[in-house]
Motif scaffolding. Structure first.
Motif, short mmCIF file in Angstrom:
data_model
loop_
_atom_site.label_atom_id
_atom_site.label_comp_id
_atom_site.label_asym_id
_atom_site.label_seq_id
_atom_site.Cartn_x
_atom_site.Cartn_y
_atom_site.Cartn_z
N CYS A 1 -8.75 -7.70 -1.69
CA CYS A 1 -9.63 -6.69 -1.10
C CYS A 1 -10.47 -7.39 -0.03
N ASP B 1 -11.76 -6.26 3.06
CA ASP B 1 -12.84 -5.54 3.71
C ASP B 1 -14.01 -5.42 2.74
N ARG C 1 -16.72 -3.73 2.80
CA ARG C 1 -17.16 -2.36 2.54
C ARG C 1 -16.27 -1.71 1.49
N TYR C 2 -14.96 -1.92 1.58
CA TYR C 2 -14.03 -1.36 0.61
C TYR C 2 -14.18 -2.01 -0.76
N PHE D 1 -6.85 -1.31 -3.36
CA PHE D 1 -6.18 -0.13 -2.85
C PHE D 1 -4.72 -0.44 -2.56
N GLN E 1 -5.34 2.62 1.72
CA GLN E 1 -6.31 2.03 2.64
C GLN E 1 -6.06 2.51 4.07
N LEU F 1 -7.67 5.88 4.30
CA LEU F 1 -9.13 5.75 4.37
C LEU F 1 -9.57 5.25 5.74
N ASP F 2 -8.84 4.29 6.29
CA ASP F 2 -9.17 3.78 7.63
C ASP F 2 -9.17 4.91 8.65
N VAL G 1 -17.29 4.96 0.11
CA VAL G 1 -17.10 4.23 1.36
C VAL G 1 -18.11 4.68 2.40
#
Length: 356
Positions: free
Chosen positions: A8, A10, A12-13, A31, A36, A39-40, A68
């Motif tokens: 993982c 990122d 923030r994620y 994820f 992901q 979500l991006d 998020v």
């Protein structure tokens, strides 16, 4: 709860996943790549179509959004009461169900207590109260994400009416049968019945073993309609278990769809054999993914049929000891790829057509 995986990357994620795990008492470490990617796209302000297999985790994408994006509100439009009830129970006080005549808890939405709104299409469209709500300053400051669950197959039935081919969808459980039937009622609305709202006029029905414990009248009525020429029969779609077709000569079924494969090739052939009894062209459509093929009792012959690039008709003939005689003009999606698409979502989902 376990910490997110080192994969993982990122931050923030990672923080969002940790908060999600704590909130819902989960142990998700990372994820999936396509989750992901979705979500991006959403957090980046883009629209996104998530077309992924059953059980992949599509719901988790929108469930994750408030973790998020802390300034978010997720509006989920769903045609099924059962799905709404399950999600409300899962998400707890963070979610509400919006229906006609129900007041919106504006304060709880504004202060961030409510992060998900679930609703039916008919309850949110042309609803002045909803329009006014989203125009309020304290709501406009939120990043609102709209999630829509579309059902194209049933919309096709709504628009085609009598020209829709008589279709049987074999489901893996009575729960799935119920979901499909409820979705049909939601989407077809007034088109659900051909005339008066009586069982005899229903365009969509359920058929499963529990019906055998009743008087048998409904079961006999359905079987009788499936032996009636399409031009004089209003029934167009049956959500069924393996109980449908045992010992019955159903002459006018034109399409058989499997929402997941049966465990044996014998069962599959028996069920697609419900179609084309009247010597007309018919289709057999099979949806499956690797999770379906991994169940404990799935036999090797069914796995081979699903995964092989060999002619589907040849596979069936060889398994049952028949020589592959003259090949018909329309055979299968392996021999004639133009008959249908084979979708491969990173090898997780396949789609095949076998005319019977």
């Amino acid at each position: 709860m376990a910490a997110p995986s080192a994969n993982c990357e990122d931050e923030r994620y990672c923080m969002a996943l940790s908060a999600y795990n704590r909130q819902h008492k989960k142990d998700i470490k990372e994820f999936k790549p396509l989750q992901q990617k979705a979500l991006d796209a959403l957090v980046g302000g883009a629209d996104c179509i998530c077309c992924l297999p059953t059980g992949f985790g599509k719901s988790q994408v929108y469930e994750m959004l408030p973790f998020v994006d802390p300034n978010s509100l997720v509006v989920v439009v769903v045609p099924l009461n059962a799905i709404i009830a399950q999600q409300i129970q899962k998400l707890g006080s963070m979610a509400i169900c919006l229906s006609k005549g129900k007041d919106l808890p504006t304060n709880h939405i504004a202060d961030g207590t409510v992060r998900y709104i679930f609703t039916h299409p008919e309850d949110i469209l042309n609803n002045r109260k909803i329009t006014d709500f989203f125009r309020q300053d304290n709501v406009k400051r939120l990043n609102t994400y709209l999630v829509i669950d579309k059902a194209h197959f049933l919309k096709e039935l709504k628009h085609m009416g009598a020209s829709f081919p008589i279709t049987v969808i074999y489901c893996k459980s009575i729960q799935w049968i119920g979901y499909g039937y409820e979705m049909a009622r939601q989407i077809l609305e007034d088109s659900f019945y051909a005339g008066e709202k009586t069982p005899e006029n229903a365009r969509v029905v359920m058929f499963h073993s529990s019906m055998e414990n009743s008087s048998g009248k409904l079961k006999d009525m359905i079987l009788g309609k499936l032996q009636t020429p399409p031009e004089t029969c209003c029934l167009r779609l049956v959500f069924a278990s393996v109980a449908l077709g045992m010992g019955a000569d159903l002459k006018h079924i034109q399409r058989v769809i499997h929402a997941g494969p049966p465990t044996t090739l014998e069962t599959y052939v028996q069920e697609i054999g419900r179609s084309r009894r009247a010597e007309s062209q018919a289709q057999a459509i099979l949806y499956f993914n690797n999770n379906d093929l991994a169940v404990a009792h799935m036999q090797t012959n069914m796995k081979e049929y699903c995964r092989s690039d060999k002619c589907k008709r040849l596979l069936i003939n060889e398994y049952f000891g028949f020589s592959n005689t003259s090949k018909p003009k329309i055979c299968c999606n392996v021999c004639q790829p133009d008959l249908g698409l084979e979708w491969k979502f990173t090898q997780l989902s396949l789609y095949g057509i076998l005319p019977t």
